[in-house]
Design a protein around this motif. Structure first.
Motif, PDB file in Angstrom:
ATOM      1  N   ALA A  99       0.840  -0.894  -0.018  1.00 21.98           N
ATOM      2  CA  ALA A  99      -0.302  -0.301  -0.181  1.00 21.98           C
ATOM      3  C   ALA A  99       1.413   1.070   0.339  1.00 21.98           C
ATOM      4  O   ALA A  99       0.392   2.475  -0.262  1.00 21.98           O
ATOM      5  N   ILE A 100       2.278   1.308   0.195  1.00 22.49           N
ATOM      6  CA  ILE A 100       3.044   2.237   0.267  1.00 22.49           C
ATOM      7  C   ILE A 100       2.871   3.234  -0.319  1.00 22.49           C
ATOM      8  O   ILE A 100       3.161   3.987  -1.247  1.00 22.49           O
ATOM      9  N   GLU A 101       3.712   2.367  -1.898  1.00 26.67           N
ATOM     10  CA  GLU A 101       4.362   2.782  -2.793  1.00 26.67           C
ATOM     11  C   GLU A 101       2.660   3.667  -4.069  1.00 26.67           C
ATOM     12  O   GLU A 101       2.590   4.735  -3.585  1.00 26.67           O
ATOM     13  N   PRO A 102       1.248   2.983  -4.062  1.00 27.75           N
ATOM     14  CA  PRO A 102       0.768   3.494  -4.138  1.00 27.75           C
ATOM     15  C   PRO A 102      -0.205   5.396  -3.943  1.00 27.75           C
ATOM     16  O   PRO A 102      -0.005   6.588  -3.987  1.00 27.75           O
ATOM     17  N   LEU A 106       0.344   9.606  -4.861  1.00 33.10           N
ATOM     18  CA  LEU A 106      -0.145  10.307  -4.734  1.00 33.10           C
ATOM     19  C   LEU A 106      -0.077  11.465  -3.890  1.00 33.10           C
ATOM     20  O   LEU A 106      -0.692  12.125  -4.218  1.00 33.10           O
ATOM     21  N   TYR A 107       0.281  11.199  -2.239  1.00 36.06           N
ATOM     22  CA  TYR A 107       0.675  12.264  -1.190  1.00 36.06           C
ATOM     23  C   TYR A 107       1.990  12.567  -1.414  1.00 36.06           C
ATOM     24  O   TYR A 107       1.805  13.852  -0.948  1.00 36.06           O
ATOM     25  N   ARG A 108       2.742  12.324  -1.897  1.00 35.64           N
ATOM     26  CA  ARG A 108       4.127  12.286  -1.724  1.00 35.64           C
ATOM     27  C   ARG A 108       4.863  14.194  -3.068  1.00 35.64           C
ATOM     28  O   ARG A 108       4.467  13.675  -3.861  1.00 35.64           O
ATOM     29  N   THR A 109       5.267  14.230  -2.391  1.00 34.15           N
ATOM     30  CA  THR A 109       5.223  15.492  -2.955  1.00 34.15           C
ATOM     31  C   THR A 109       6.865  16.353  -2.569  1.00 34.15           C
ATOM     32  O   THR A 109       8.106  16.237  -1.765  1.00 34.15           O
TER      33      THR A 109
END
Length: 144
Positions: A99-102, A106-109
């Protein structure tokens, strides 16, 4: 986690699983809050202390309590009971890693600018600083 189980194992047997799990939840939550403070205030020591030390103690306490209870509940099948418990603990990590990769996509900048190479090298260390070098050699701005 391992140090916590070794140090607090005997106490957990005397105190009981309810108290230990409640204390584990409070300690782990405190570590998560300290880790969040460290991330928001850019304090690396708080991040390490919250996630590594305080969170590890809380996770260690939460780890030994169900295993001890299972051994008491199934005295004739200790190996099977602890094996299933430990497999589910590891299985949670397998599911979370998927679940970490998706979620990161989605949220990491990612940061666009970390500083000049000359300012970054003392913090990263010479080993890591070798990979962050200014192409012009003048210590100017480096986009990472």
């Amino acid at each position: 986690m391992g140090c916590t189980t070794a140090v607090f194992g005997a106490w957990m047997e005397r105190a009981g699983p309810r108290l230990v799990n409640g204390l584990a939840a409070v300690i782990f939550s405190s570590g998560t809050l300290l880790c969040g403070y460290g991330a928001m205030s850019h304090q690396l020591w708080a991040l390490y202390l919250g996630y590594g030390v305080v969170g590890g103690v809380g996770a260690g306490l939460a780890y030994i309590s169900p295993i001890s209870s299972l051994i008491k509940w199934f005295p004739d099948r200790k190996g099977v009971a602890t094996g299933i418990c430990l497999s589910s603990f590891g299985g949670g990590a397998v599911i979370a890693s998927q679940a970490i990769e998706p979620l990161l996509r989605l949220y990491r900048t990612p940061p666009l600018y970390l500083g000049s190479a000359s300012a970054l090298k003392p913090h990263v260390g010479e080993g890591g600083g070798l990979f962050v070098s200014d192409p012009s050699g003048g210590g100017g701005l480096v986009e990472v």
